[in-house]
Motif scaffolding. Sequence first.
Motif, mmCIF file in Angstrom:
data_model
loop_
_atom_site.group_PDB
_atom_site.id
_atom_site.type_symbol
_atom_site.label_atom_id
_atom_site.label_comp_id
_atom_site.label_asym_id
_atom_site.label_seq_id
_atom_site.Cartn_x
_atom_site.Cartn_y
_atom_site.Cartn_z
ATOM 1 N N GLY A 288 0.808 -1.226 0.000
ATOM 2 C CA GLY A 288 0.000 0.000 0.000
ATOM 3 C C GLY A 288 0.836 1.268 0.000
ATOM 4 N N ARG B 138 -7.552 10.542 10.024
ATOM 5 C CA ARG B 138 -7.838 9.098 9.923
ATOM 6 C C ARG B 138 -8.090 8.529 11.319
ATOM 7 N NH1 ARG B 138 -3.419 7.849 7.734
ATOM 8 N NH2 ARG B 138 -2.522 6.543 9.374
ATOM 9 N N ARG C 64 -8.015 2.391 1.579
ATOM 10 C CA ARG C 64 -8.171 0.934 1.759
ATOM 11 C C ARG C 64 -9.090 0.376 0.673
ATOM 12 N NH1 ARG C 64 -4.138 -0.935 3.514
ATOM 13 N NH2 ARG C 64 -4.809 -2.616 2.153
ATOM 14 N N ASN D 184 -1.345 4.169 2.491
ATOM 15 C CA ASN D 184 -1.818 3.771 3.824
ATOM 16 C C ASN D 184 -1.904 4.960 4.764
ATOM 17 O OD1 ASN D 184 -2.058 1.052 3.208
ATOM 18 N ND2 ASN D 184 0.138 0.698 3.490
ATOM 19 N N ARG D 185 -1.163 6.018 4.461
ATOM 20 C CA ARG D 185 -1.121 7.129 5.435
ATOM 21 C C ARG D 185 -2.134 8.214 5.076
ATOM 22 N NH1 ARG D 185 5.032 8.715 5.317
ATOM 23 N NH2 ARG D 185 4.430 10.182 6.952
ATOM 24 N N THR E 86 -3.247 11.866 9.017
ATOM 25 C CA THR E 86 -3.188 10.828 10.073
ATOM 26 C C THR E 86 -4.163 11.194 11.185
ATOM 27 O OG1 THR E 86 -0.865 10.579 9.502
ATOM 28 C CG2 THR E 86 -1.584 9.562 11.559
ATOM 29 N N LEU F 49 -7.077 -0.148 -2.284
ATOM 30 C CA LEU F 49 -5.979 -1.126 -2.131
ATOM 31 C C LEU F 49 -6.542 -2.534 -1.943
ATOM 32 C CD1 LEU F 49 -3.636 0.945 0.239
ATOM 33 C CD2 LEU F 49 -3.219 0.377 -2.159
ATOM 34 N N ASP F 50 -7.628 -2.645 -1.165
ATOM 35 C CA ASP F 50 -8.129 -4.006 -0.855
ATOM 36 C C ASP F 50 -8.451 -4.758 -2.143
ATOM 37 O OD1 ASP F 50 -7.744 -3.412 1.698
ATOM 38 O OD2 ASP F 50 -9.855 -3.041 2.232
ATOM 39 N N GLU G 253 -5.307 -5.766 -3.799
ATOM 40 C CA GLU G 253 -4.581 -6.798 -3.032
ATOM 41 C C GLU G 253 -5.283 -8.151 -3.208
ATOM 42 O OE1 GLU G 253 -3.562 -4.918 0.594
ATOM 43 O OE2 GLU G 253 -2.342 -6.578 1.345
#
Lengths: 270, 140, 571, 541, 446
Positions: free
Chosen positions: C182, C288, C199, C186-187, C285, C202-203, C206
């Motif tokens: 990621g 999130r 996500r 991811n950040r 961050t 990415l999910d 992935e």
Amino acid sequence: MSEEARGVVAEVLAKGEVDGVLGLREDEGAVGPHYFRKGDDLDSLVLSPKYALPLVLRWFRLHSPDTRVGAVLRGCEERALVELSKRRQVDLEMIEVIGLACTAEEAKECGCVNGSPTNVMIGTPTEGLPERREFLALPDADDGARLDYWKAQYSKCIKCYGCKNVCPVCACEVCMMADHGWVRGGSLPPKFATFHLIKAYHMADRCIECRECEAACPVSIPLTEMYGRLLRDVERRFDYVTGADPEQRPPLLTTLMDEPILEEEEEGGG
Amino acid sequence: MTEDEWEPKILVFCCNWCSYAGADLAGVARLQMPTHFRVLRVMCSGRFKPEYAFKAMEQGIDGVFVLGCHIGDCHYLEGNHRAKKRFEVLEDMMVHLGVEPGRIKIDWVSASEGVRFQAVITEFVAHIKELGPSPLGGGR
Amino acid sequence: MRHDEEPRIGVFVCHCGSNIGGWLDVPAVAEYAGTLPYVVHSEDNLYTCAEDGLAAIRKAIKEQDLNRVIVASCTPRTHEPLFQATCEEAGLNRYLFEFVNIRDQCSWIHMSEWDAATEKAKELVRMGVAKATRLVPLDRSTAPVELVAMVLGGGITGMTAARAIANSGFEVYLVERRSVLGGLLNRLHKIWPTEESPRQLLDGLEADLEANERVHILTGTEMVDLKGFVGNFDVTLMPVEGNGDGLDLKVGTIIVATGADEMKPDGLYGYGEVEGVVTELELETMLREGNLPEIGNAVFIQCTGARGQRVTYCSRVCCMTGIKNAMELRELYPEASINVLYRDIMAYGISYEELYQRARVKGVGFIRHPKEEPPRVETGPDGKVRVTYRDVILGRDIVQDVDLVVLSTPLVQHEDAKELAQMLRVPLGQDRFFFEAHVKLRPIDFASDGIFLAGTAHGPKDIEESIVQALGAASRSLTFLKAGQVLSEPIVAVVDEDSCIGCGNCIEVCPYGAIELKEGGKRGQVAEVNPGLCKGCGTCPGACPSSSIQQLGFTDEQILAMITALANGGD
Amino acid sequence: MTTFEPEIVALCCNWCSYAGADLAGVSRIQYPPNVRILRVMCSGRVEVGHIIRALEMGADGVLVTGCHPGDCHYISGNEQAEKAIAATKEILTVLGMEDRLSLEWISAAEGQRFGQVMTDFVERIRALGPNPMKEAKVSRGNPGDVPGRLEDLVDRTGVMYCLECGKCEATCPITRMEIAYSPMLIVEEALRDLPEELEADKGLWNCITCGLCSHRCPSGVDFLEFVRQAREVETSSCDRCAHGGVFHALAGIMANEAVSQPGRLDWVEDGMEVAEKGELLYFTGCLPYFEPVLWDVDVHPAGALGSTVRVMNHAGIVPVVMADERCCGHDLVWSGQSGTAFAELARLNVEAIKATGARRVVFTCPEGLRTFAKDYPRVLGEDAIDFELLHITQLFAELIEEGRLELPEGTDEAVPLTIQDPCRLGRHMGIVDAPRKVLDSLPGYELREMEHHGLNAHCCGTSSWLNCGTFSKRIQVERMTQAEDAGADLLVTACPKCFSHFNCTLNEPGSDDTPPKPAVEIVDISVLLSKTLGLEGGGDR
Amino acid sequence: MTKDESVLIIGGGIAGFQAALDLAAAGVQVHMVEKSPSIGGRMAQLDKTFPTNDCSICILAPKMIETYGHKNINVRTYAEVQKVSGSIGDFQVEILQKARFVYEDKCTGCGACMEKCPKKVSSEYEMGLADRRAIYFPFAQAVPRVATIDKDACIHFKTGKCLLCVKECQAGAIDHKMEDEVITVNVGAIIVATGFDVYLPYEMEEYGYGRYENVVTAMEFERIINAAGPTHGHMQRLSEDKGRPKRLAFIQCVGARDVRHDRPYCSAVCCMHSTKEAMLAREHHSDTDSWIFYTDMRAFGKGFWEYIERGERDYGINYIRGKPGEIIEDPETKDLILYYTDRETREVRALEVEMVILATALIPRADAPEVAQILGIEMDEYNFFKAPNVMMSTDTTREGVYMAGYCQKPMDIPDAVAQGSATAARAMEAMAQNPKGGTSQKEVTA
């Protein structure tokens, strides 16, 4: 000294560890290399004048690689042998060196520091000169005097290739000095840069300072004044002494990682 | 050939992947430099051998410059190492010979260093101009 | 027309529009070429590389029975293959061709010295002719390609590239240093324009990778050693922590998708000293993790550390990130006053311009500050941060005490990128990002074949552009994998067995172990070159005292001819 | 039932009549208390606007007293007063209120006369009855429908799309002369929520609402709408109105349904056929009031009325004209005073028009056309206007096209002329071709376009009688010079206001060092057409 | 698996080349269709390219020749796609090969016919700044270097006479009786890379384009400074004095970021190419001064900002923030006066220059709607082809049809090249997942 040598050679031959011994033989006033076998008459064996026996030893690796050979070698010749082994020209395991120590005068005359081979079997080991020979003082470089000196020296050359032929470490089949691509033919003296300096460059990591070339040079060009200085530089920069350690690889073939240049910044010696 | 008529003639060995590409980049960026050098492209600075320097200077070339990749960048891993070591011996010979060691030089230029290429070339040409015609040159 | 006949050379000098012809006397160079030995034909053309130029070459080869061709124009690095192919089409072996660079390395760098540049071009052509006379015909050889790809870097870019290669039927190793895929995504809190969380993007990706058994995901792993060349690289991988055993792979192509980091602007605008000054990622961050304090008002400062402040480049994406986050704050705190201090808003294209407009409509303030007068940030009263900035239109300074200052900083190359670059034998640019083969036409290739580049490793870009480059790099890899073989240039070393004494110097300096000893020659042993392994560097002839080993295309004879041609200038 | 007690305002000149009043007091001469005396230094100080606004505010009568001719302490002040009052009477005759004004000469010694004059005037006004404006339900004041907060104004007018690209600044004719003002600066002040800076004089009120900036703004910011609404938010006073705010006051008065305008059609001469009902209605706008209001600048745009009707009659059209046509309210809209008065004017006008059964309404003044087309729907609802609206030049063009105006054959003479596109006609309404069609068909003339024409035309300097100052004068001179540079002898206008502003500047008595005025003659397009058709009797140029 | 894979590429520009060369190198058969008589696309019209100032044709020509000559690429010029049916993995495409009235295999490209042809028409390639004949090459380095007869211009098609070109042609390559023909090909995937058009700002009267001769668009200026251009590289004005302009003004975002002309988007490349052109002007003549009027100086790509700073530092370009309000031409000298605001002093200044270059918006091709309709793909509100999944900008709304370059969204050449390769990857993926008739790879990877 020859007597002692004949005795030693005889012993070696007798021991039978070698198939024969390469030495010098005098025959009707001419001295040349001879391969004495067990039982040969050793009277003709002589010890001088010096001869590039190491080059002769190459014959055995070529033609009878599995014969063990003895060889009567001085210190410098042994070092030459080591350098030849690094160029795969000879196989040291198959050669037993019958060390002939140079006399003090001979060492002094050569300016040789370690006058004797590793195991001296003939003559008594001499320490050789206390420290290395002094090079001739070369004229000052700035106003071109030094270059004029070398130009003058090299202009004496009559291109007899003596220095190449007699050199124990010059093992090339075809030498650049004779290659018209490099050295323009048909001009005497030869253009010294491509003739003498290329030779000097090749000597930088091979020459063992036996000074045979100077001896052979009919017009006595002080060749080792250049080669010697280069050897000192190589020793200082790459911590490499020609002919010393059979395992140590020649410096110009290794990378900076495994053999870094030591003194980067300091200017070459005078 | 009097002093002012003399124009230095300089041979530069450039390796295809780094210094030659850096030279092209200097051209693309229109970085101006003196004209007295000619580039000879080889695949790697390891292709250079001191014998070329002797041949060149003997024929009147006033300066020889070898430009390879920075140590560690060589496209063929260690070519520039060999060039550097050979060059050290060549430089020592120049000193013993009495020829200004500055006549020959080795340096590194990467493919992205157009400005550096201009700088090292300009500096070397200026230095050779300062030194004047090569004494080895047989009076060209 | 065989090569060993007397050379009949044709010289074609290019104007390249005005790029050469505008700065040196091209016709004079062509005319001079005509006077050189063995040159039987010389002409100048406006664009030699264009159709009419190539037609002229083909015509001259046929009509003048040429067995050597020289083109004096730009740089062999981009145009040699084109002219070699043209010679081949006209029946002439493509290696009986020599390229002379009189543009990038002559006209463009001597633009104010017409005569000297013309003289230099003439001499370069003379050197070219000297080499050409000693050229011999050569033929390219093919080598098989390992039908496996490797992708370095498991961010969005690496994952996309790996999936594309696998979906086209090839095995691919995805190597990621961190323990999770990621990368930078991811950040992030939200990504624009889909407003989805990273996500979600990415999910899906992935899952595809895990489901595809042609994909081997190696997280927590990094490359420690690389040998070999396009088509067959030998890679050594090691786990990042611990001392698990390494993994040796043979792969055909490598894609560098190692991404980038966010610059930490220490010392700029009070970062690190003044409370309440954060970077974009630190803000994301907080968003999130939901621990963003109440915001009454906030100020975003764009171009922090970029465009001449710390790095020289514009980092392309920080404007959009800043605006996205400014709108996010406006959404969370509708009454908050959010101002963006900018130098230029890089809202290029369609969707970014629309986002910029939507931000203005949503009430985000945009105030331009001149480059010479950046805003000043210091600790303000009661926990606030005092920002003083100049509003050029109102013509005066404005002082604001805000709850939060967000610094938009540029993406920068990883600290240790130099190591990887050296392992891969590829250069880094002045901006420390990987330096591609050609900034315009080969943006995702490296100069050395078989290694490709994608994503923020090439330079700052947004997610969509990284995905495009990822797919592009996959396609570039597939051209080798699907072709199954790679053509290698015949500039390999050859041994003259008559003069070689088998001393082994060449063997020792060869980085690829391409030379071995075999029986034969005058001294019972000679060196022998394996053309498949030899990559044509030429270090071995440099170590041979008797010139017994030569590099085809760059033989001593050819180089000496060029030196002599250069040296004896006039005569 | 209580008797009507009139409220009277008396403006007495300090040196004669005021002294006369004191003498009356000293002599204990009694006169009715209905009069409120207001001292002015000289009767010449009294302007038309003072009287009209007094009446608008509900005063039943206005009495102006000054020194006897020749006695004026300031030599000719009373003569000025005489002219002003005469002009005001002309206006009031249209409104049927002329009896509520009177001018009397009273010397300092005539205490007795003062009392008598007062008494007579009170009785006269008592007889007339109360001023209809008394129970006027509407006012020009702040309409209250425009919220005061700037931020909402910003959202409504799309000002936040501004990218500060600077194009409006480099376009605006005012910024070119006064760097302290620029459209972008006002937008920035609004965006940064700084109302007080916005209101400062250099800000909002300099804008002449010519619309060139909105026309060129790449971000589509409707700057005109922003200025209009910002002015609403800012103020309801009329201290920046030109000519003493007369036109705005007249609009205020006409917004009162009770007020009728008996003299509205006095301009109709015999020989002009007009009707009360019919297909096509001619909305004259405030032309009948122009000349009396602008008495001091000697400007005569009213000629257009007659010319227009004569041309219509020539083409066989008998236009409807309304005796009770009221001011369209344009000047209120653009001076931030649209208040409740504007909505009332709109209602009254539209109802009156519908009553005549007219399907097509023709305007001489583009400001009227724009107000009907764009502002009335805002207050009356989108579908309030169910009849066609067109400018007089559009009608003329139509008539020419249908061959209903036989124009004389061409003469070889070709007087060069150029056309001033009124902002309200061109940029606001997009009508550019009609005037040109008319001019192209006129024999004996040759159209030379100015550099800036059509949608890119430069403004005539001011609009809605606001902020007429040095900027406007310089713009007018510059514009007329442009006409001269284009090689035109005549500068044709298609709007009575352009006509008036240009002529006003031309008539200005320049001192010897002011540069010579541009050598162009201003002519109204209707008058020009009528003259070409040979319909003009005497008539003005 | 690769033997029967084939892809159709619409558009012979730089994005199309990269896609074609990648696919061909991977063994895929490529059919390239180009509407104009020669491949090359917009890049062929440029003089130089930023940020390296490489000569554009010099880096493009090798790609053109490699593409045209590649054994796996079949290039059809002067041809258009008429109909597309089928689905991913198996499309049937009808290509209309317009008659060029010259046999491609016979014509040697000698150009003799062009000297003789009497009919002159304005050359689209030269943006109307120069003429071409009825029989013509679009430009000198055209690939294929084959003449083409423009039916609408050729006198023969009107009067039945003339035929001077036929007499002149030794190769006998000209035949006025040739007819359009339709070819159908079967492909696994389609890539559209049709590039962009240049917006001509006639409607922005304030800038006087079309009225003032010395107000030109950037593409016209590229042709003017191009050595092979209408003025042979001499930077000269278009007013009949043909003087050399020493003072140039560049105005950015003309018709772009412009809500009024419903084109609110930014064309992404104009800030860069204006700086480039200002640099080249200074390079042509060292006494040339340039002013660039911008709103945001958008130099966001790799090496771009350093390029702008070099423009300011080494080439003396004056960057002024703020759009000029209007341009007035001095009727005698044909010089141009720009009115702009000086941000610091807030004064409205007039700058007198000798030539104005308008960096106008770059818009989708005029025939984009037809192409979209034929391909069955959707467009966005500005006629760029729509990417339903914003993150996968190569994919159109129809499976198996991909897009690259400016027709998808404003982008510069490196991004177009990268997207060219990207669509090649998508096409290879598509064909691998949906082989014609073969077992779908899908089950394996699903």
